[in-house]
Scaffold this motif. Sequence first.
Motif, PDB file in Angstrom:
ATOM      1  N   ASP A  38       0.833  -1.221   0.000  1.00 56.76           N
ATOM      2  CA  ASP A  38       0.000   0.000   0.000  1.00 56.76           C
ATOM      3  C   ASP A  38       0.864   1.268   0.000  1.00 56.76           C
ATOM      4  O   ASP A  38       0.472   2.301   0.522  1.00 56.76           O
ATOM      5  CB  ASP A  38      -0.957   0.005   1.185  1.00 56.76           C
ATOM      6  CG  ASP A  38      -0.242   0.200   2.517  1.00 56.76           C
ATOM      7  OD1 ASP A  38       1.009   0.019   2.549  1.00 56.76           O
ATOM      8  OD2 ASP A  38      -0.900   0.548   3.515  1.00 56.76           O
ATOM      9  N   ARG A  80      -1.400   4.113   0.735  1.00 54.98           N
ATOM     10  CA  ARG A  80      -1.467   4.711  -0.602  1.00 54.98           C
ATOM     11  C   ARG A  80      -1.492   6.235  -0.555  1.00 54.98           C
ATOM     12  O   ARG A  80      -2.073   6.894  -1.427  1.00 54.98           O
ATOM     13  CB  ARG A  80      -2.677   4.199  -1.385  1.00 54.98           C
ATOM     14  CG  ARG A  80      -2.669   2.708  -1.641  1.00 54.98           C
ATOM     15  CD  ARG A  80      -3.749   2.307  -2.632  1.00 54.98           C
ATOM     16  NE  ARG A  80      -3.792   0.849  -2.781  1.00 54.98           N
ATOM     17  CZ  ARG A  80      -4.624   0.212  -3.615  1.00 54.98           C
ATOM     18  NH1 ARG A  80      -5.483   0.906  -4.347  1.00 54.98           N
ATOM     19  NH2 ARG A  80      -4.613  -1.097  -3.697  1.00 54.98           N
ATOM     20  N   TRP A 131       2.315  -0.466  -4.643  1.00 52.80           N
ATOM     21  CA  TRP A 131       1.016  -1.075  -4.932  1.00 52.80           C
ATOM     22  C   TRP A 131       0.723  -1.104  -6.426  1.00 52.80           C
ATOM     23  O   TRP A 131      -0.081  -1.890  -6.916  1.00 52.80           O
ATOM     24  CB  TRP A 131      -0.098  -0.371  -4.151  1.00 52.80           C
ATOM     25  CG  TRP A 131      -0.484   0.994  -4.666  1.00 52.80           C
ATOM     26  CD1 TRP A 131       0.079   2.173  -4.338  1.00 52.80           C
ATOM     27  CD2 TRP A 131      -1.535   1.283  -5.592  1.00 52.80           C
ATOM     28  NE1 TRP A 131      -0.532   3.206  -5.001  1.00 52.80           N
ATOM     29  CE2 TRP A 131      -1.536   2.678  -5.778  1.00 52.80           C
ATOM     30  CE3 TRP A 131      -2.459   0.513  -6.292  1.00 52.80           C
ATOM     31  CZ2 TRP A 131      -2.431   3.323  -6.634  1.00 52.80           C
ATOM     32  CZ3 TRP A 131      -3.356   1.145  -7.130  1.00 52.80           C
ATOM     33  CH2 TRP A 131      -3.329   2.535  -7.303  1.00 52.80           C
ATOM     34  N   LYS A 134       1.909  -4.703  -7.984  1.00 51.34           N
ATOM     35  CA  LYS A 134       1.413  -6.013  -7.574  1.00 51.34           C
ATOM     36  C   LYS A 134       0.700  -6.691  -8.751  1.00 51.34           C
ATOM     37  O   LYS A 134       0.090  -6.024  -9.592  1.00 51.34           O
ATOM     38  CB  LYS A 134       0.475  -5.896  -6.373  1.00 51.34           C
ATOM     39  CG  LYS A 134      -0.858  -5.242  -6.652  1.00 51.34           C
ATOM     40  CD  LYS A 134      -1.715  -5.236  -5.397  1.00 51.34           C
ATOM     41  CE  LYS A 134      -3.074  -4.585  -5.685  1.00 51.34           C
ATOM     42  NZ  LYS A 134      -3.943  -4.586  -4.506  1.00 51.34           N
TER      43      LYS A 134
END
Length: 332
Positions: A38, A80, A131, A134
């Motif tokens: 994140d 984030r 993030w 991923k």
Amino acid sequence: MTEGNFVDYVKMQVSSGNGGKGSSHLHREKYIAKGGPDGGDGGRGGHVIIRANPNLWTLLHLKFKRHIRAGHGEHGSSGRSSGGDGEDIYVDVPLGTVVRDTESDKILFEITEEGEERIVAEGGKGGLGNWHFKSSTNQTPRYAQPGIPLEEKYITLELKVLADVGLVGFPNAGKSTLLSVLTSAKPKIADYEFTTLKPNLGIVEYRDFQTFVMADIPGIIEGAAEGKGLGYYFLRHIERNSILLFLIPADAKDIKKQYDILLDELRRYNPEMLDKERIVAISKCDMLDEELKAEMKLELDNELPVPYIFISSVAQQGLTELKDMLWKSLNA
């Protein structure tokens, strides 16, 4: 503003901001042991922006600012959360400013319109957080992008005054006197050469509250295009004038020869100057009687290839007719 406060040439170093690093954080909280990536994105680095300011007419305020640095972008963080953008730095300049790369001498851009803004050093882009990376095959990427580094430049700011009419003449031809009579400008006036050391601007009031701008630059001497006298340094100030008003005193030995010398200096400096509208004003005509003036007219009708007019700034002769000629040419 005094002559010493007129600054039209400044060199400086400008640096934008680094982009912030993306975060490679992995989400962790109570009851969530493996929450996944994140990490947030890094913020953009600040730009250095050249901005037009119509209230300025000189670069004096930048005379001692040798280094301009924008803010760095902040790093990304968990959840984030993106980092904040770096602070943009605005460099206000007068209309008519040319921005050059000092090392290559290449013109980057020119500022000629009110409200114009141009980025001269772009801030680095912020890096992406983990993030973004991923995937089904890599569900916990432990890497993120670094921010893009800052941009650094050495630039030269060069002012070319914006005026409708530019006065061209030898030293002591009466240019400053004419400017002081036609406008509210108060240039230095004295009976010796190179009294004017810096360009002066004045607003000429015409009929029905209409106006136009006139510029007086230091006198040109023969060889100015090669750097003699002060002419070469200030010739750029008449590059943007719509009309060139050649001022030649009535007591000159050869009016046509003086006109040719001035024209040749402009041609050698920049041949495009010859495409501009030209008018010759014979100044100090209060020294002439009607008979002598009639004789000169016969000669000038055959010799001068451009319109001319007899004027006297001190005796206020021919000034209304001169303004009519200039206004007509400006609006042709």
